[in-house]
Design a protein around this motif. Structure first.
Motif, PDB file in Angstrom:
ATOM      1  N   LYS A  26     -54.407  59.323 -38.643  1.00  0.00           N
ATOM      2  CA  LYS A  26     -53.700  59.041 -37.596  1.00  0.00           C
ATOM      3  C   LYS A  26     -54.270  59.275 -36.428  1.00  0.00           C
ATOM      4  O   LYS A  26     -55.046  60.017 -36.410  1.00  0.00           O
ATOM      5  N   GLN A  64     -50.842  59.655 -31.535  1.00  0.00           N
ATOM      6  CA  GLN A  64     -49.584  59.691 -32.406  1.00  0.00           C
ATOM      7  C   GLN A  64     -49.487  61.169 -32.908  1.00  0.00           C
ATOM      8  O   GLN A  64     -48.392  61.473 -33.107  1.00  0.00           O
ATOM      9  N   ASP A  86     -47.974  62.978 -29.868  1.00  0.00           N
ATOM     10  CA  ASP A  86     -46.615  62.797 -29.744  1.00  0.00           C
ATOM     11  C   ASP A  86     -45.492  63.255 -30.550  1.00  0.00           C
ATOM     12  O   ASP A  86     -44.555  63.785 -30.331  1.00  0.00           O
TER      13      ASP A  86
END
Length: 272
Positions: free
Chosen positions: A220, A224, A227
């Motif tokens: 990832k 991301q 977050d």
């Protein structure tokens, strides 16, 4: 059947030791197929302790090896290669891990064109190196596969054009120092918040290790993952806001660019 060949190290310093240990411990090559030479008996003893064969001279190391890893300091590369030049026959592969020394110069000084240049970094000592290699004009697919296998024994390796090597030095070569500062600062923050020093340092280093593993293993994007841990009006976003105030991202980017620029300057000032 295992691919067995003779591996020699010209230069028996810490990085050479890390590579040799990794290769031996991982079973890529038997220790008996590795050789080096050094004037200091204590360095020879370190290599002998895990089964490496000690020869009397660097000339003997080159003569008795299929792949030669040049692991001397950059300022003596020219002198060493000029001395070893008569011993580089066509079937041998020269692998240089000397920072800032370009393929063109390696070829000129050694009189040899079957060369691979590799840029590892200091986490090789714990088997977590980030290494990058570029191939000289006569290096074969087998040479690339063998060298890739050697450096996978101490971490991960990528292949890239030589034109990227100054930036690679600025990022992965110098990068561990940036992360050490970050770990120290995180630990200091923990101490400032009331944690015992030992606990704060342990948490900081493991947190950095775990975050890096998340990026590597999940595939990832870091944004991301960031977050996912950042709740609305929560603790993490409050901390991130302070990082943004201090230009944390911009400062790290500037550090990589400054180190890259310095590497370019050093590369242009050739050894005497």
């Amino acid at each position: 059947m295992a691919d067995v060949y003779r591996l020699g190290f010209v230069g028996a310093g810490n990085l050479a030791e890390s590579i040799a240990r990794g290769v031996a411990n991982s079973g890529v090559l038997p220790p008996s197929t590795i050789r080096t030479a050094h004037r200091r008996p204590e360095r020879c003893a370190v290599f002998e302790s895990f089964g490496v064969r000690i020869l009397e001279t660097n000339q003997q190391v080159v003569d008795d090896s299929d792949i030669v890893i040049l692991s001397v300091k950059p300022q003596v590369v020219k002198e060493v290669l000029l001395e070893l030049r008569p011993f580089f026959s066509e079937e041998k592969v020269l692998v240089s891990i000397a920072a800032g020394i370009k393929l063109h110069d390696l070829q000129e000084w050694s009189g040899h064109r079957r060369i691979i240049r590799v840029m590892p970094n200091t986490p090789s000592a714990v088997g977590e190196a980030a290494s990058v290699m570029c191939l000289g004009q006569m290096a074969t697919k087998l040479d690339e596969e063998r060298v890739s296998c050697l450096f996978k024994a101490i971490g991960k390796i990528w292949t890239a054009d030589e034109k990227y090597f100054d930036a690679i030095t600025g990022l992965s070569g110098s990068g561990p120092a940036y992360i050490y500062i970050a770990i120290e600062a995180l630990a200091d923050g923990g101490v400032a918040a009331g944690l015992p020093r030992e606990l704060a340092l342990g948490l900081a280093s493991q947190t950095v290790l775990g975050a890096a593993a998340m990026v590597n293993q999940t595939g990832k994007h870091p944004g991301q993952l960031k977050d996912a841990v950042t709740s609305p009006a929560g603790t993490t976003i409050a901390g991130i806001q302070e990082l943004e105030k201090g230009a944390f991202r911009s400062t790290l980017m500037s550090a990589v660019l400054a180190a890259t620029k310095r590497c370019q300057e050093l590369s242009q000032s050739k050894p005497l």
